[in-house]
Design a protein around this motif. Structure first.
Motif, short mmCIF file in Angstrom:
data_model
loop_
_atom_site.label_atom_id
_atom_site.label_comp_id
_atom_site.label_asym_id
_atom_site.label_seq_id
_atom_site.Cartn_x
_atom_site.Cartn_y
_atom_site.Cartn_z
N GLY A 194 -52.37 -24.42 -49.39
CA GLY A 194 -51.18 -25.24 -49.44
C GLY A 194 -50.10 -24.78 -48.48
N PRO A 195 -48.96 -25.48 -48.46
CA PRO A 195 -47.88 -25.15 -47.54
C PRO A 195 -47.31 -23.75 -47.79
N VAL A 196 -46.81 -23.15 -46.72
CA VAL A 196 -46.24 -21.80 -46.79
C VAL A 196 -44.84 -21.85 -46.18
N ALA A 197 -43.85 -21.34 -46.91
CA ALA A 197 -42.49 -21.27 -46.39
C ALA A 197 -42.41 -20.19 -45.31
N VAL A 198 -41.90 -20.55 -44.14
CA VAL A 198 -41.82 -19.62 -43.01
C VAL A 198 -40.46 -18.95 -42.94
N MET A 199 -39.39 -19.74 -43.00
CA MET A 199 -38.05 -19.19 -42.93
C MET A 199 -37.03 -20.22 -43.39
N ARG A 200 -35.82 -19.73 -43.72
CA ARG A 200 -34.73 -20.60 -44.15
C ARG A 200 -33.61 -20.51 -43.14
N VAL A 201 -32.97 -21.66 -42.89
CA VAL A 201 -31.86 -21.75 -41.94
C VAL A 201 -30.68 -22.39 -42.66
N PRO A 202 -29.54 -21.72 -42.75
CA PRO A 202 -28.38 -22.33 -43.40
C PRO A 202 -27.98 -23.63 -42.72
N GLY A 203 -27.59 -24.63 -43.52
CA GLY A 203 -27.17 -25.91 -42.99
C GLY A 203 -28.29 -26.94 -43.03
N ARG A 204 -27.97 -28.14 -42.58
CA ARG A 204 -28.97 -29.22 -42.54
C ARG A 204 -29.53 -29.31 -41.13
N CYS A 205 -30.84 -29.15 -41.01
CA CYS A 205 -31.52 -29.17 -39.70
C CYS A 205 -32.30 -30.47 -39.55
N THR A 206 -32.17 -31.06 -38.38
CA THR A 206 -32.90 -32.28 -38.04
C THR A 206 -33.52 -32.10 -36.66
N GLY A 207 -34.19 -33.15 -36.19
CA GLY A 207 -34.81 -33.08 -34.86
C GLY A 207 -36.00 -32.14 -34.86
N GLY A 208 -36.12 -31.39 -33.79
CA GLY A 208 -37.25 -30.47 -33.64
C GLY A 208 -37.86 -30.59 -32.26
N VAL A 209 -37.68 -29.55 -31.43
CA VAL A 209 -38.23 -29.52 -30.07
C VAL A 209 -38.85 -28.14 -29.86
N TRP A 210 -40.10 -28.11 -29.43
CA TRP A 210 -40.77 -26.83 -29.20
C TRP A 210 -40.34 -26.27 -27.85
N LEU A 211 -40.01 -24.96 -27.84
CA LEU A 211 -39.49 -24.32 -26.64
C LEU A 211 -40.54 -23.52 -25.88
N ASP A 212 -41.71 -23.31 -26.47
CA ASP A 212 -42.78 -22.57 -25.79
C ASP A 212 -44.11 -23.24 -26.11
N ARG A 213 -45.18 -22.68 -25.58
CA ARG A 213 -46.51 -23.27 -25.79
C ARG A 213 -47.34 -22.48 -26.81
N THR A 214 -46.71 -21.56 -27.52
CA THR A 214 -47.42 -20.77 -28.51
C THR A 214 -47.07 -21.16 -29.94
N GLY A 215 -46.11 -22.07 -30.10
CA GLY A 215 -45.70 -22.47 -31.44
C GLY A 215 -44.84 -21.43 -32.13
#
Length: 456
Positions: A194-215
């Motif tokens: 099942g899903p795994v929580a990776v990290m938490r970021v304060p605030g409401r996050c939208t969008g999403g753009v990858w900055l590298d080719r390794t994920g």
């Protein structure tokens, strides 16, 4: 909802010759192999239901997932479920041909993998997520992984509704009161049930753009204390850091990134109005807001940036969708190193602001019309103009042709199946040695001298 490895048969019937009325959420896999979207079609009404739908025909209209196989001869495969999907359902293609789907069911969001199975659709449930807002992120460059953002306006503690684990930490401590928290979840490819929580970021996050080719590096637009700023999150270290801070009072959103060159396209109101600008990842140079990207009466939306321009962001060609009031649309091609737009006719039935650059250095735009239901129109990059002519191009600020080239018009379309009429970068130039690239550093692009930044 627990994860399962059993494929369940789905039974909604889609006739082979069904006419798709429209498509929504067209998304292309990171490697350009597959695409997925929601398609709406008119299907035969149940017996005794003679209603006329909104399109003036018999039957009922319903949404279903559709997978496109891209390549020399693209084709689409419907992946219908037992009942029509809701319009807000989200799909993301995976490089192995399966489609990740997120469905809203009561107060949770169910996740599953879909794939063709004989005459029907196979489905593998992989868990559920709960939150005030749950969205799948764009396809990850690391093909065997997929991620989602889950926003909680208050406690931020709900997350997975089953089949998942919460192991992620916050990159910046507790969220400010009232701003909530966003959790990045890995929903596929984590090697767990099942899903795994990776990290938490304060605030409401939208969008999403990858900055590298390794994920590993991801940019999201975070709203905190009434302002929206793009931040970079390191999914390996679980840390978040500022990415765009042009002024203290501006809303700065990242809309496109090209990892090879480090080119960033952003939309900010730092100049007093929302404008497109560009910068370079890891650079201390200020953000620039070229006049060429400020076209009166035209909405420009970045679509895709040309890869392979190692450490040369000024040379990377950016494709933009140009939309005018009334529905007219066109394709604009632009290089940061130039001060003009190259206008091209958009393909008929272009499926939104979507496209990708192939290994052959051609831009490809997906499109669909009755006579070409599963089309991909190729375009060449515009010819590089001599540097000597660049100084005089500033007077072409926001220049627009007398009329935007319409879909399928001859302007910008060659005789070779829709290819742009301008020649590509050509193979006759001397090959340059590939420069050695150091790892990207994430530095906030901020405090740009606006008087200089407005210059293209």
């Amino acid at each position: 909802m627990s994860a399962s490895t059993d494929a369940s048969a789905r039974a909604m019937e889609i006739p082979p010759a069904v006419r798709v009325l429209r498509r929504s959420g067209f998304t292309i896999a990171a490697d350009g192999s597959y695409a997925a979207c929601l398609a709406e079609a008119r299907v035969p009404a149940p017996e005794g239901d003679g209603d006329v739908d909104e399109y003036g025909g018999g039957g009922v209209s319903g949404w279903f997932p559709e997978r496109w196989t891209l390549g020399p001869e693209p084709y689409a495969v419907p992946l219908p479920g037992a009942q029509p999907e809701e319009a807000g359902t989200q799909v993301v293609p995976l490089p192995d041909g399966r489609v990740l789907i997120r469905r809203r069911v009561a107060d949770r969001h169910d996740l599953a993998l879909l794939y063709p199975a004989g005459a029907g659709t196979g489905e593998v449930p992989i868990g559920s997520l709960c939150g005030d807002a749950v969205t799948l992120l764009p396809p990850c460059p690391l093909g065997g992984a997929a991620f989602a953002l889950v926003y909680e306006g208050r406690s931020g503690e709900r997350g997975s509704a089953g089949g998942g684990s919460g192991e992620g930490g916050s990159g910046e401590g507790d969220s400010a009161e009232g701003d909530g928290v966003t959790t990045v979840w890995q929903v596929y490819g984590a090697g767990k049930d099942g899903p795994v929580a990776v990290m938490r970021v304060p605030g409401r996050c939208t969008g999403g753009v990858w900055l590298d080719r390794t994920g590993r590096l991801l940019a999201v637009d975070r709203t905190l204390a009434g302002r929206t700023k793009a931040v970079a999150v390191d999914l390996r270290l679980g840390e978040a850091s500022p990415l765009l801070q042009i002024t203290e009072d501006s809303d700065d959103r990242l809309v496109l990134a090209e990892p090879d060159s480090g080119l960033l396209l952003l939309r900010s109101d730092a100049t007093g109005e929302a404008r497109l600008g560009w910068g370079v990842l890891g650079s201390r140079r200020p953000v620039r807001f070229p006049d060429a990207l400020q076209v009166p009466g035209i909405l420009l939306t970045p679509v895709a940036a040309q890869p392979g321009q190692i450490l040369m962001p000024e040379a990377a060609v950016v494709a933009l969708r140009a939309e005018a009031p009334g529905g007219a649309e066109s394709l604009a091609l632009w290089r940061p190193g130039e001060r003009r737009l190259h206008w091209r006719a958009s393909p008929p039935g272009w499926l939104g602001a979507t496209g990708y650059w192939g290994a052959d250095d051609l831009l490809r735009l997906p499109c669909s019309v009755p006579e070409w239901p599963c089309g991909v129109a190729p375009y060449e990059a515009p010819r590089v103009r001599p540097a000597a002519g660049a100084s005089g191009s500033r007077r072409g600020r926001g220049a627009v042709p007398a009329a935007l080239p319409g879909p399928g018009s001859s302007a910008g379309l060659g005789s070779s199946g829709g290819r742009g009429s301008s020649a590509g970068l050509g193979s006759s130039g001397a090959a340059l040695p590939a420069p050695t690239r150091l790892p990207w550093r994430v530095l906030p692009l901020q405090q740009a001298p606006l008087a200089a930044a407005k210059a293209g």
